[in-house]
Each structure stands twice: as structure tokens, then as C-alpha cells.
Scaffold this active site. Sequence first.
Site, PDB file in Angstrom:
ATOM      1  N   ALA A   1     -30.231  97.510  87.770  1.00 32.01           N
ATOM      2  CA  ALA A   1     -31.273  97.012  88.675  1.00 32.01           C
ATOM      3  C   ALA A   1     -32.158  96.206  89.750  1.00 32.01           C
ATOM      4  O   ALA A   1     -32.660  95.712  90.045  1.00 32.01           O
ATOM      5  CB  ALA A   1     -30.100  98.035  90.672  1.00 32.01           C
TER       6      ALA A   1
ATOM      7  N   SER B   1     -30.714 103.876  91.768  1.00 28.95           N
ATOM      8  CA  SER B   1     -30.567 102.219  91.480  1.00 28.95           C
ATOM      9  C   SER B   1     -29.169 102.290  90.538  1.00 28.95           C
ATOM     10  O   SER B   1     -29.111 102.923  90.563  1.00 28.95           O
ATOM     11  CB  SER B   1     -31.255 101.900  90.379  1.00 28.95           C
ATOM     12  OG  SER B   1     -31.287 103.000  89.183  1.00 28.95           O
ATOM     13  N   ASP B   2     -28.918 101.299  91.179  1.00 22.89           N
ATOM     14  CA  ASP B   2     -27.161 100.598  90.156  1.00 22.89           C
ATOM     15  C   ASP B   2     -28.350 100.474  88.595  1.00 22.89           C
ATOM     16  O   ASP B   2     -29.248 100.248  88.674  1.00 22.89           O
ATOM     17  CB  ASP B   2     -26.637  98.893  90.176  1.00 22.89           C
ATOM     18  CG  ASP B   2     -25.525  99.460  89.378  1.00 22.89           C
ATOM     19  OD1 ASP B   2     -24.897 100.135  88.546  1.00 22.89           O
ATOM     20  OD2 ASP B   2     -24.075  98.867  89.941  1.00 22.89           O
ATOM     21  N   TRP B   3     -27.290 100.225  87.160  1.00 16.18           N
ATOM     22  CA  TRP B   3     -27.919 100.532  86.174  1.00 16.18           C
ATOM     23  C   TRP B   3     -28.885  99.913  85.647  1.00 16.18           C
ATOM     24  O   TRP B   3     -27.668  98.862  85.750  1.00 16.18           O
ATOM     25  CB  TRP B   3     -26.695 101.494  85.313  1.00 16.18           C
ATOM     26  CG  TRP B   3     -25.928 102.394  84.589  1.00 16.18           C
ATOM     27  CD1 TRP B   3     -26.050 102.833  83.646  1.00 16.18           C
ATOM     28  CD2 TRP B   3     -26.818 103.535  86.410  1.00 16.18           C
ATOM     29  NE1 TRP B   3     -27.146 104.271  83.855  1.00 16.18           N
ATOM     30  CE2 TRP B   3     -26.477 104.934  84.986  1.00 16.18           C
ATOM     31  CE3 TRP B   3     -26.683 103.766  87.478  1.00 16.18           C
ATOM     32  CZ2 TRP B   3     -26.663 105.955  85.261  1.00 16.18           C
ATOM     33  CZ3 TRP B   3     -26.981 105.080  87.659  1.00 16.18           C
ATOM     34  CH2 TRP B   3     -26.592 106.563  86.692  1.00 16.18           C
TER      35      TRP B   3
END
Length: 753
Positions: free
Chosen positions: A230, A226-228
Site C-alpha cells: 500500500a 501497511s496493507d501489502w
Amino acid sequence: MTLRDRPRPTLEEKAALLSGRDLWSTQPVEHAGIPSIVLTDGPHGVRRQRPVEGSGLHDSLPATCFPPAVAIGSSWNPSLAEQVGVAVGQEARALDVQVVLGPGVNIKRSPLCGRNFEYYSEDPLLSGALGTAHVQGLQSVGVGACVKHFAANNQETDRMRISADVDERTLREIYLPAFEKVVKDATPATVMCAYNQINGVPAAHNSWLLTELLRDEWGHTGLVVSDWAAVTDPVRSVRAGLDLEMPGTSGRSVQRVVEAVRAGDLDEAVVDAAVDRLLDLVDRTTGGDIGTDLAAGDIDRHHDLAREVATECAVLLKNEGALPLVEGARVAVIGELARSPRYQGGGSSRVTATRVDAPLDALRTLGTERGGTVDFAAGYTVDESGDASDLLREAVEAARTADVAVVFAGRPESDESEGFDRPDISLPTAQTEVIRAVAAAAARTVVVLSNGLIASVEGWHQDVDAILEGFLLGQAGGSALANLLLGIDNPSGRLAESMPVRLSDTASFVNFPGEQGHVRYGEGVMVGYRWHETVGIPCRYPFGHGLSYTTFAVHDLGVDVTGDDSARATVSVTNSGERPGKHVVQLYVATEAGPVRRPVRELRAFDKVELAPGETRTLTFDLGRRAFAHWDITSASWVVPAGTYVVQVCQDAATVTVEEPITLRGDDTREQLTLESTVEEWSTQRPDVFAGFLAAIPADSGVPELTPELLRVIAGMPLRKVADLLGDAVPTEVLDQLVAGGPDVVGDDGGAR
Ligand code: BGC
């Protein structure tokens, strides 16, 4: 033995592996021999945060700061992207980092996107080629890459919630191909899903994106992270194909995953598959026999590489004889940015450089060595504090007594960062005032720009003799710029994004950055130069533009169709000037074939060649069918329509140098006709059957004669509607025959026509 083959961890341990231990590392399972690995930002350098509680974005261990993607994009040189990848990988290993987050291959949809400095280009082919090379370089030394932000993350405004509302053709042709190429050609260890939603579904929950497209269609075998922060629903994310949630959530996500498996809401096999991919990543990025120490001199060597790369990235936008600076010249260097350079953007990609070359120092050293003088006036302050009028006066004074004034201008770092978009494309007013005043006073004026997002040159470009656009050139950018200004090196960068005259000339202007949670990609595939060229709105400097101190002639284009809807182009390029230099050969395809509106031309291949004066090289480009295809929403596939395609070798996106048409047989795009097909479709595609339909209407039915005028009126009507209007006049057998695709409807070969 791989980690997959070891005794299985428990359900709790498996769930724990699927989210981070902390901000930058994964959870270890010691008794099972599973170590923790570190994922950290880049990608133009390693941002390894100090292992100190509370250390922030700007507190990372020193690492070489290479030119960020905005500059690499302008180099048009995948080999440089690869070399940067290798060097970053070596430093990552030395800092005990297993995955470096990046490259970002999102498309520059608007010049306002706050992270454009982290992205390569507005064009998917160029972005994909550079991203692929970077990943190959990084992974060649055993460090995992993380291609991001997948997908349609093209703005910072409301980035964690916004829905990018974008049709499938546009996704397939513009926003996805760079990811597709990296995945297919470079096998990235990881892909990072974006924060945003795509057509209402968060990327982190999007099983179409993360599983159907990425894994099933493109064959991604690596991990999806995941993006941080997300992830909002870890169970949905795991189900959709997300393997690793970052950063960790102090056990909250672990618990939810365990509970979901126990309650039968999440299949344990899905958890196992994600765990296997994590174990593969750990296997892939730990161990191996690649040394982890940097050799003596590597940091110096990387600084030299950073300079070499930067030299190829700067774009000479304009030159009316002022560059290169002549030997022995009295030069007035003006602008605080010459002394305190800007060389990277703000936010998560910000690297603590090992050292920084200031252009002023480099110009002083080289300029005096060559018998000249270098004076300096700050001209302005970067944060616009201080007495602007005094600084301006000093600058004008210095300019008046010099042979040439070199003004360094650009945006402050605080204006260009992750997290927010820019409100406009202008440069700070204090700086444009200095440029204008200096240009009025100096014998000759050169402007050198430092900006991560496109900056307007309106209001002053006509007053100056030369403009060198450096974008952000990394820690050795200052010496690279000095070498270019003095003619020790020859500029060879080309714009990877269009430079508009006005912001309102850009394609996404009326839709960016959206409202009420939605951003509509209303311009469709007409992004960047595709828009400017199709609509006929000229740019100040078009995509692909860039000058050199030498000249090149491009000639002898030949194009052959090679097999099924593919072609081979050969073209020669000669250095027709006096200095060695590099030229970017840009090959575009133009067509009006097919049922969809195509951009006037699209970049389909490119190559950068180095030529000595008088030297000629012949280049060959193989154009596969994708170079001619569009994404066809009816068949949900890439289709090459039959017709004429013009292969154009261009100076830039607006200037064709040589072109050659070819005819492609194309795919069979004929659709099965039905009663919902229109009069026009029937009468053009099956005139025989249509004639039969007309003939079946009895002469005494009272139906008016189908004159050409009447036919034109009903051309767009589905045949069923016509039949309805005619009431009983058309015998049902005739309609039945049409519906059934009987002998009159089905072709002799048995295939539907
Ligand atoms: C950014 C990513 C970055 C991550 C970790 C996020 O805010 O969008 O690009 O890799 O933080 O710093």
C-alpha cells in the site's frame, strides 16, 4: 529488559526495521538481539505459507478453517468469535506466527463488495463487538491481531487507488466505530491501513487517520502496518504514523528513509517512535510462557469447535414446516455443493483446511442412522461444464420419489474473492433452474445456500418450503448443516446484512463502485437496514432476520434514564416453544431529535440467550450516551440532542416487538447568535433581542410592515442581509450591540445564548 532498553541500533538498522525482510516477516537486527517476527493471514485460520520459494496463495500449511467473518457475523455471538480467536492463536503459535492479519471490520456497504465474506456486517455495532471479541481471544494466547483495513475500504474495484469520498459524520457513525471499539476495548497489537484513499489522501499517508484519530484520539498504542504494497512514499508514510511497510522492498524504502533523515526532511525522533512500537510488538509477541505446541487432540478439538461455531451461524430464512427433516424420511440430496462444499472465500484469507466435512456424507451417516434413506443427484456442475440437461433430469427424478428434496446451491469460489467485486447478486442460472424444477417435482423442497456475498432468492423462494442460508461455514460446515437440517441442533443465526429484493433497492446502488478514481458515499449514514427502513424499501429478508425451530416471546420492556443522557433497559424473553433454542435480543434506538436526519432506527445493543422450553430470562442493557448521539459537524463532537428517544426491542430491523419512549435532557446545543444567524434563528432563540431590532426601525423609515407573510419570506435571511436591505433604517448601535453580544444579546447568566 525490554528491547527498547537495549543499545540503540544505527540509523540504517532502524530504517530497516520499518519495512519487511520479505513477504511475511520483519527484519532482524541480530547484534542488537532483535529477532524477526512473522505476520501471516487469517483470520478464520492461519495461512502460513510454506517456506518454499514461489509458494502461492493456495499453498499454505494445514490449519483449521473456521467459519469466515460472514458466518461469524450471522452468529451474533461474540463469545464464539473469541473462542475462534483463541484457537487460531494457538495454531499460530504452533506454526511460529506472531501476528495473524485480521479481523476485517470494514462495513458491508454494497452487497457487491468482493470481500464481504471477510467482513462481519453492515452494522458498526455488531462488527465492532465481534471484532473486539476475536482480537481479545487471539491476543489472550500471546499472538498479535491486526485490525484491518483502516479505513473506508468497502470495495475491491480499483482498491489500490480509489478515493472513498465520505463526509465526516458518515465516517464517524458508520465506517469508524468498529475500529474505534476494537482499539479502545481490545488494544490490538497492530492496525493495518487500507489501500484506498480517503477524501483524496491515501490511508498510508493519512496523518489525520493514523495519528490524530487512531493514536491521539482513540489511544492506539500498538503498531500500524501497511496493507501489502500500500505504501508509495515511505517517507510520507512514516511521517504520517505508519510504522511498518509490508512486504519488504529489497532495501529501497530503507534507503529513502535514511536519506530523508540525513537531509533533514524526516525527524529522526519520528523514526525512533516507529522503531519503539515495532520493538514493543516483538517483545509482546515473542517469549512469554505460553506453550507453542498444540496438545494431542487439539486439531480434532478445533474441528469440533469449528462445527459448534458453524451451527450458530447458519440462518433459517424460511420454514413452512419442512424442517427439521422427520426421522425415517426418504431424502433426495441434490446439488454438487453437497458433495464438494464451499466453505471459505478466495484470496489472501484462504486457509488449507485440516479436513473438510461434506454435507452429503454427514446426511448419509445421520439420515440412515435415523432409519431414513439418502439419495444423491449432482443436479449441476459448479463450473457449469457438462451436460446440464442430463443432470437436471436426474435431479428431478430423485426429487419425485423422495419425501423431501434438499437442494444445495451457491456460488463457485471463483466468483467470490478478494481482488474484484461481483457484477450482480444472482446465483448461477443452472442452479436456480434445478431449484425450480425440483420444487415442481418434489413433495417438499428445502434449499441450503453457500455463498460469501448475499445471494438473491428471487424467482424461486416462493416455490420452496424452507431455506437455510449457510453462507460459508468453514471446514466443519457440512456436518453442522446436517445437524441443523435433522433437528439435532436448532438454527440461531440472524442476518448481519440486509437481503434486498433487487440490487437497485440498495443504498449505494447509484454510487458503487464509483468512477474516475472516486467513489462517492452519497447515501451517507443510510447504509443497509438504515436505508431500507428510512426510505421504506422492504427487503426480501431484513437485517436481523432468522427463524428457529422453537418460538420466543419478548416482553416486559422497561427503560430508565440513568444519569446524563444514558439509560438502562430491561427486557424479558421466554422460550414459548417445545425445543431448546437461542434467541438474539436486538435493541434499537429511534429518534427524530436534533438537527440531522437520523435513520429510522439503529442497533444499539444485542445479546444472544439460550433458553430451555418454558424458560424466561431477563436481560439488562446499559445504553451510554453514544447510543443516542450523532456526530455533530458544527462542534466536531458527539452530541445528544434534547428530545424523545424510543428504545425498541425488535425481531429484526423491520419488526418492532416492544418499545418504550424516554426523554433526554441532551446537550446544550444552542449556538452563539451572530449577524450571520438568520431571522428565524434570532426570532425563535432570542425573540426579545429580535423584538428590540424591529423596534429600533423608525416608524417613518419607509420600511414595509413586517407582516407574518413577509417574515416568512425573509426567515432564512441572515440578519446582516436584512440590515443591508434596510439601509440606514437600522441604527448602527443596534447592530453593534448584536455583534458585540451586548447586554441584550448575552444571557443574564453571562453565557452566550
Ligand atoms: C490484503 C490483506 C492481506 C494482505 C496479506 C492484501 O492484499 O488486502 O487483507 O492481509 O494482502 O496477504
